[in-house]
Design a protein around this motif. Structure first.
Motif, short mmCIF file in Angstrom:
data_model
loop_
_atom_site.label_atom_id
_atom_site.label_comp_id
_atom_site.label_asym_id
_atom_site.label_seq_id
_atom_site.Cartn_x
_atom_site.Cartn_y
_atom_site.Cartn_z
N VAL A 30 9.02 1.86 3.88
CA VAL A 30 7.63 1.73 4.32
C VAL A 30 6.71 1.66 3.11
CG1 VAL A 30 5.75 2.93 5.51
CG2 VAL A 30 8.04 2.89 6.52
N HIS A 31 7.01 2.45 2.10
CA HIS A 31 6.21 2.44 0.87
C HIS A 31 6.21 1.04 0.25
CE1 HIS A 31 4.81 4.52 -2.96
NE2 HIS A 31 5.02 3.27 -3.34
N THR A 37 2.17 -5.60 1.75
CA THR A 37 1.16 -6.00 2.72
C THR A 37 -0.25 -5.94 2.11
OG1 THR A 37 2.52 -5.16 4.53
CG2 THR A 37 0.17 -5.49 4.98
N ILE A 38 -0.53 -4.86 1.38
CA ILE A 38 -1.86 -4.70 0.78
C ILE A 38 -2.17 -5.85 -0.17
CG2 ILE A 38 -3.22 -3.29 -0.80
CD1 ILE A 38 -1.82 -0.83 0.42
N TYR A 39 -1.21 -6.16 -1.05
CA TYR A 39 -1.46 -7.19 -2.04
C TYR A 39 -1.43 -8.60 -1.44
CZ TYR A 39 -1.63 -3.98 -5.93
OH TYR A 39 -2.02 -2.99 -6.79
N ILE A 44 -3.54 -11.35 -3.93
CA ILE A 44 -3.31 -11.18 -5.36
C ILE A 44 -1.98 -11.84 -5.71
CG2 ILE A 44 -2.90 -9.51 -7.21
CD1 ILE A 44 -4.68 -7.56 -5.74
N ALA A 45 -2.00 -12.74 -6.64
CA ALA A 45 -0.79 -13.48 -7.01
C ALA A 45 0.17 -12.59 -7.78
CB ALA A 45 -1.16 -14.70 -7.86
N GLY A 50 6.59 -17.01 -7.40
CA GLY A 50 5.58 -17.34 -6.41
C GLY A 50 5.64 -16.48 -5.18
N ASP A 51 6.46 -15.42 -5.19
CA ASP A 51 6.64 -14.59 -4.01
C ASP A 51 6.24 -13.16 -4.31
OD1 ASP A 51 7.80 -13.06 -1.83
OD2 ASP A 51 8.86 -14.90 -1.31
N ARG A 52 5.16 -12.69 -3.68
CA ARG A 52 4.69 -11.33 -3.90
C ARG A 52 5.73 -10.30 -3.46
NH1 ARG A 52 0.56 -14.00 -1.29
NH2 ARG A 52 -1.33 -14.42 -2.49
N ALA A 53 6.32 -10.54 -2.29
CA ALA A 53 7.27 -9.57 -1.73
C ALA A 53 8.43 -9.33 -2.68
CB ALA A 53 7.78 -10.05 -0.37
#
Length: 245
Positions: A30-31, A37-39, A44-45, A50-53
């Motif tokens: 969850v953390h 999710t927030i970013y 925010i890049a 190219g993938d935040r996750a």
């Protein structure tokens, strides 16, 4: 004996059902995904790729594993102190049983993160799987080492339980989970690299971004972790056990 301690540890901490244990496994997940999710909503890049996750997960998972293992190993003796009144139960047994439980919990959390990344369309397979596995194992080893040292410290200063929680925040913020430390000025980056949490974060992240030029001091992490384990166990055996005897 060890099997009985593991079962007791799981039942007292997580309850008699699998739901309690499931919550513990899912909590670090969850953390990670709350951070993603927030970013994502803030658009925010990611500093790499190219993938935040993938960027945040590759840095957050090893750091969280290190912190969770070190914290729970530290609490192993405090939570099970009454068992030490039985002569057949040693402090080492309590520490080792907690280590085994946390290793299993950490790997289950990793599987959940990989599964969720796959479901949302992110490829969780690193370019260099061997490096990723080594970095993850190093995070576990580091957590065991720091946790063992914490057991010894708490034997002298019980208030360190709160002190380490505050110190963990500092370690997390400076570990490079939400930024790329190598982008910082060289003078700052040099000192940040003494943080072993940053090293394991970059270790795993380098497996996903081999062209990023991340410089990881693997020997430093391994020696740091093994030294903590050795010193911690020596203190527990020869000092803490006599203080509590």
């Amino acid at each position: 004996m060890l099997h009985a301690l593991i079962l007791r540890d799981m039942r007292t901490r997580f309850g008699a059902s699998l739901w309690g244990y499931g919550v513990v496994v899912l909590w670090p997940c969850v953390h990670v995904f709350a951070l993603i999710t927030i970013y994502t909503f803030q658009k925010i890049a990611a500093p790499l790729g190219g993938d935040r996750a993938l960027f945040f997960a590759s840095g957050a998972v090893p750091v969280l594993v290190f912190q969770y293992v070190s914290r729970e190993v530290m609490k192993s003796v405090i939570m099970n102190r009454p068992l030490t009144y039985y002569p057949q139960v040693k402090l080492f047994d309590l520490i080792f049983s907690r280590v085994l439980v946390e290793i299993v919990t950490g790997f289950l959390a990793l599987i959940v993160v990989i599964a969720v990344l796959t479901i949302i369309g992110v490829d969780p397979v690193p370019a260099d799987p061997f490096t990723a596995v080594c970095g993850y194992v190093a995070a576990i080893m580091l957590g065991i080492g720091v946790g063992t040292i914490n057991v010894a410290i708490i034997g002298f200063f019980p208030g360190w339980l709160i002190g380490y929680a505050l110190f963990s925040i500092l370690l997390y913020v400076s570990s490079g989970v939400i930024f790329l430390p190598s982008f910082l000025p060289e003078q700052i980056y040099y000192w940040l690299k003494y943080n072993p949490a940053l090293q394991v974060s970059e270790w795993v992240r380098s497996a996903y971004y081999p062209d990023a030029g991340l410089q990881v001091d693997c020997l430093y992490v391994v020696v740091f972790g093994l030294t903590c384990v050795s010193v911690g166990l020596l203190l527990v055996k020869h000092v803490v056990s006599k203080l509590q005897g």
